[in-house]
Motif scaffolding. Structure first.
Motif, PDB file in Angstrom:
ATOM      1  N   ILE A   1      39.950   5.104 -11.846  1.00 28.83           N
ATOM      2  CA  ILE A   1      38.938   4.091 -11.557  1.00 28.83           C
ATOM      3  C   ILE A   1      38.771   3.233 -12.804  1.00 28.83           C
ATOM      4  N   LYS A   2      39.073   1.960 -12.666  1.00 29.89           N
ATOM      5  CA  LYS A   2      38.937   1.002 -13.762  1.00 29.89           C
ATOM      6  C   LYS A   2      37.715   0.135 -13.463  1.00 29.89           C
ATOM      7  N   TYR A   3      36.573   0.475 -14.024  1.00 26.90           N
ATOM      8  CA  TYR A   3      35.358  -0.281 -13.751  1.00 26.90           C
ATOM      9  C   TYR A   3      35.522  -1.737 -14.168  1.00 26.90           C
ATOM     10  N   ALA A   4      35.231  -2.665 -13.240  1.00 26.55           N
ATOM     11  CA  ALA A   4      35.327  -4.100 -13.522  1.00 26.55           C
ATOM     12  C   ALA A   4      34.106  -4.516 -14.333  1.00 26.55           C
ATOM     13  N   ALA A   5      34.289  -4.609 -15.636  1.00 29.69           N
ATOM     14  CA  ALA A   5      33.161  -4.799 -16.546  1.00 29.69           C
ATOM     15  C   ALA A   5      32.411  -6.094 -16.300  1.00 29.69           C
ATOM     16  N   LYS A   6      33.072  -7.107 -15.721  1.00 30.53           N
ATOM     17  CA  LYS A   6      32.392  -8.394 -15.533  1.00 30.53           C
ATOM     18  C   LYS A   6      31.174  -8.276 -14.636  1.00 30.53           C
ATOM     19  N   ALA A   7      31.107  -7.235 -13.794  1.00 33.80           N
ATOM     20  CA  ALA A   7      29.968  -7.080 -12.885  1.00 33.80           C
ATOM     21  C   ALA A   7      28.679  -6.811 -13.652  1.00 33.80           C
ATOM     22  N   LEU A   8      28.770  -5.997 -14.707  1.00 27.83           N
ATOM     23  CA  LEU A   8      27.605  -5.656 -15.523  1.00 27.83           C
ATOM     24  C   LEU A   8      28.125  -5.069 -16.830  1.00 27.83           C
ATOM     25  N   THR A   9      28.079  -5.867 -17.895  1.00 21.98           N
ATOM     26  CA  THR A   9      28.807  -5.538 -19.122  1.00 21.98           C
ATOM     27  C   THR A   9      27.929  -4.960 -20.219  1.00 21.98           C
ATOM     28  N   ASN A  10      26.674  -4.685 -19.918  1.00 21.74           N
ATOM     29  CA  ASN A  10      25.811  -4.091 -20.940  1.00 21.74           C
ATOM     30  C   ASN A  10      26.465  -2.836 -21.511  1.00 21.74           C
ATOM     31  N   ILE A  11      26.440  -2.688 -22.821  1.00 17.27           N
ATOM     32  CA  ILE A  11      27.146  -1.584 -23.479  1.00 17.27           C
ATOM     33  C   ILE A  11      26.633  -0.225 -22.986  1.00 17.27           C
ATOM     34  N   SER A  12      25.347  -0.132 -22.691  1.00 14.57           N
ATOM     35  CA  SER A  12      24.814   1.136 -22.180  1.00 14.57           C
ATOM     36  C   SER A  12      25.398   1.476 -20.819  1.00 14.57           C
ATOM     37  N   ILE A  13      25.607   0.473 -19.971  1.00  9.95           N
ATOM     38  CA  ILE A  13      26.248   0.706 -18.676  1.00  9.95           C
ATOM     39  C   ILE A  13      27.698   1.120 -18.892  1.00  9.95           C
ATOM     40  N   LEU A  14      28.389   0.488 -19.834  1.00 15.34           N
ATOM     41  CA  LEU A  14      29.778   0.862 -20.120  1.00 15.34           C
ATOM     42  C   LEU A  14      29.845   2.296 -20.631  1.00 15.34           C
ATOM     43  N   ARG A  15      28.896   2.690 -21.451  1.00 11.92           N
ATOM     44  CA  ARG A  15      28.882   4.074 -21.954  1.00 11.92           C
ATOM     45  C   ARG A  15      28.640   5.064 -20.822  1.00 11.92           C
TER      46      ARG A  15
ATOM     47  N   TYR B   1      59.937   6.143  -3.818  1.00 12.63           N
ATOM     48  CA  TYR B   1      60.213   5.598  -5.158  1.00 12.63           C
ATOM     49  C   TYR B   1      60.888   6.642  -6.045  1.00 12.63           C
ATOM     50  N   GLY B   2      60.612   7.900  -5.784  1.00 12.97           N
ATOM     51  CA  GLY B   2      61.278   8.963  -6.520  1.00 12.97           C
ATOM     52  C   GLY B   2      60.416   9.701  -7.513  1.00 12.97           C
ATOM     53  N   ARG B   3      59.183   9.262  -7.710  1.00 13.46           N
ATOM     54  CA  ARG B   3      58.257   9.964  -8.597  1.00 13.46           C
ATOM     55  C   ARG B   3      56.837   9.466  -8.356  1.00 13.46           C
ATOM     56  N   GLU B   4      55.886  10.252  -8.849  1.00 13.16           N
ATOM     57  CA  GLU B   4      54.480   9.929  -8.627  1.00 13.16           C
ATOM     58  C   GLU B   4      54.007   8.875  -9.621  1.00 13.16           C
ATOM     59  N   LEU B   5      53.354   7.851  -9.122  1.00  6.90           N
ATOM     60  CA  LEU B   5      52.718   6.844  -9.963  1.00  6.90           C
ATOM     61  C   LEU B   5      51.212   7.045  -9.928  1.00  6.90           C
ATOM     62  N   GLU B   6      50.534   6.401 -10.869  1.00  6.02           N
ATOM     63  CA  GLU B   6      49.076   6.381 -10.849  1.00  6.02           C
ATOM     64  C   GLU B   6      48.603   5.291  -9.882  1.00  6.02           C
ATOM     65  N   LEU B   7      47.516   5.581  -9.168  1.00  9.29           N
ATOM     66  CA  LEU B   7      46.906   4.616  -8.255  1.00  9.29           C
ATOM     67  C   LEU B   7      45.598   4.148  -8.883  1.00  9.29           C
ATOM     68  N   TRP B   8      45.509   2.839  -9.130  1.00  8.73           N
ATOM     69  CA  TRP B   8      44.337   2.276  -9.796  1.00  8.73           C
ATOM     70  C   TRP B   8      43.512   1.427  -8.828  1.00  8.73           C
ATOM     71  N   PHE B   9      42.192   1.487  -8.993  1.00 10.42           N
ATOM     72  CA  PHE B   9      41.268   0.557  -8.350  1.00 10.42           C
ATOM     73  C   PHE B   9      40.315   0.018  -9.409  1.00 10.42           C
ATOM     74  N   GLU B  10      39.768  -1.174  -9.155  1.00 10.90           N
ATOM     75  CA  GLU B  10      38.898  -1.848 -10.128  1.00 10.90           C
ATOM     76  C   GLU B  10      37.548  -2.187  -9.511  1.00 10.90           C
ATOM     77  N   PRO B  11      36.757  -1.209  -9.127  1.00 11.23           N
ATOM     78  CA  PRO B  11      35.468  -1.523  -8.508  1.00 11.23           C
ATOM     79  C   PRO B  11      34.463  -2.049  -9.524  1.00 11.23           C
ATOM     80  N   GLY B  12      33.727  -3.050  -9.136  1.00  9.08           N
ATOM     81  CA  GLY B  12      32.626  -3.551  -9.955  1.00  9.08           C
ATOM     82  C   GLY B  12      31.356  -3.494  -9.140  1.00  9.08           C
ATOM     83  N   LYS B  13      31.282  -4.393  -8.142  1.00  7.25           N
ATOM     84  CA  LYS B  13      30.099  -4.474  -7.281  1.00  7.25           C
ATOM     85  C   LYS B  13      29.800  -3.141  -6.602  1.00  7.25           C
TER      86      LYS B  13
END
Length: 416
Positions: A52-66, A259-271
């Motif tokens: 899970i790659k949090y989309a920081a643009k939704a709310l970028t306050n450092i405390s929220i990122l922490r 494909y022949g091997r396992e890849l990572e699956l990423w999502f970028e939720p913000g809202k």
């Protein structure tokens, strides 16, 4: 957040007490709601290596990122300054995906120096990476799949006329550039927009990436972006995360086998992660009865919550001070010298001057899209964590508004 015995509470704390402690207008965030949404998304996918790659643009306050880092998410950023915020919050550079949109190449160089994972959004940028860095910088490639899906046209990003990503029709050119310079392609990315109600849009986009993957044998991940639909009012259709997770997981597992091997699956939720956590608390200044309608004027405006004016977005409104009053019809407007309407013909418990209202779903793109229009300061932000409200951003003052303005002495002379 909940309304219990007609008292609007966040983790058992009365928001009237929070308003009294920190003043108004005020953004208040519920940490428990963020944690709940992270866990809900994570548990929806099985049998895949999900990140899970949090989309920081939704709310970028450092405390929220922490808080996000504490919950095991990584980060998606769209500017180097967002990345710097993430680094301050404790994320490692390799945990941060940088997805620019036509930025200056100097910012790209900064991102590479910081060690971020670069997501390339144009052929000119891909050429620049090849000429400047050759094989030294592994990249992800953002593809525009020519899929028109999502809600408001302003948040659709995958259609043929969108500025975002490299057109799938330019597949031969992408491959030619990467082969010419030996650019390592480690990821493929797609984001077609927001407010998807079901898995179909994700699966259509996934098929585009699955086919494109044949050109790149050394992939580490695929990133399906985001766009999960959240509820803004009772009865709203939302993305069925369990259904989406099941269908996408199966499709991705089948692809990895081919494909022949396992890849990572990423999502970028913000809202998805922060919209429902937030309330914007405001105070009523004036209740003005006109022959055609009754206006509620509040001490806030589009400078603090632009989504209703920009996207025609609905935000539920709670009369925190008078929740059991007789219901009346109002148009709720801001104090900005502009057409500044939050809600038209909205039925609310009687609103009186001084009453405190709460706009729900204000966690995503509330503070982050706020401005100083009309020379008005931005509100403070408070995070309720483990039942305790914490100030995480101070309220701006007049000094903040003029801090970076420069006095030119020659203009002080009075002329006639």
């Amino acid at each position: 957040m909940q309304v219990t015995n007609q008292v609007y509470q966040i983790q058992g704390v009365d928001v009237l007490d929070i308003a009294g402690q920190f003043g108004l207008p005020l953004y208040v965030y519920d940490a428990d709601k963020i944690i709940e949404k992270v866990n809900e998304l994570r548990s929806s996918f099985t049998g895949v290596n999900l990140k899970i790659k949090y989309a920081a643009k939704a709310l970028t306050n450092i405390s929220i990122l922490r808080l996000m880092r504490q919950q095991g998410t990584e980060l998606d950023v769209v500017s180097v300054n967002e990345a710097r915020m993430g680094l301050l919050a404790g994320f490692e550079p390799q945990q941060i995906l940088f997805t620019p949109s036509g930025v200056a190449f100097a910012e790209i160089e900064e991102a590479i120096e910081l060690g971020l994972q670069l997501n390339v959004d144009s052929l000119p940028l891909l050429e620049f990476i090849g000429r400047q860095y050759g094989r030294a910088v592994p990249v992800s490639i953002r593809i525009n799949p020519h899929i028109a899906e999502g809600g408001n046209i302003k948040i659709q990003t995958g259609h043929a006329d969108s500025k975002f990503g490299i057109s799938i029709l330019q597949r031969p050119e992408i491959k030619a550039v990467t082969e010419t310079y030996g650019i390592p392609v480690v990821g493929l990315h797609i984001h077609t927009g927001s407010d998807f109600k079901n898995a179909d849009a994700f699966l259509r986009g996934a098929e585009v990436l699955f086919e494109l993957a044949a050109d790149y044998p050394d992939l580490r991940f695929m990133d399906f972006g985001s766009g999960f639909k959240v509820a803004y009012k009772e009865g709203d259709h939302v993305t069925d995360l369990a259904d989406l997770g099941s269908k996408v997981s199966r499709a991705f597992q089948a692809f990895c086998e081919r494909y022949g091997r396992e890849l990572e699956l990423w999502f970028e939720p913000g809202k998805l992660l922060v919209s429902e956590c937030g309330s914007l608390l405001v105070q009523t200044n004036v209740v003005k009865e006109n022959p055609s309608r009754t206006f509620v004027h509040i001490n806030s405006g589009l400078n603090h919550l632009i989504r209703p004016m920009m996207y025609d977005a609905w935000h539920d409104i709670v009369n925190v001070s008078n929740p059991t009053g007789d219901e009346k019809n109002y148009t709720v407007v801001g104090y900005i010298c502009e057409t500044d309407t939050f809600a038209t013909d909205r039925n609310l418990p009687e609103v009186r001057p001084g009453d405190i209202l709460a706009f729900k779903n204000a966690g995503a793109y509330g503070y982050m899209m706020a401005s100083n229009y009309n020379s008005r300061p931005r509100p403070a932000e408070v995070l309720v964590y483990e039942g305790q409200p914490y100030l995480i951003r101070r309220r701006e003052t007049f000094d903040d508004l003029i801090r970076n303005q420069v006095d030119v002495p020659v203009l002080n002379a009075v002329t006639v």
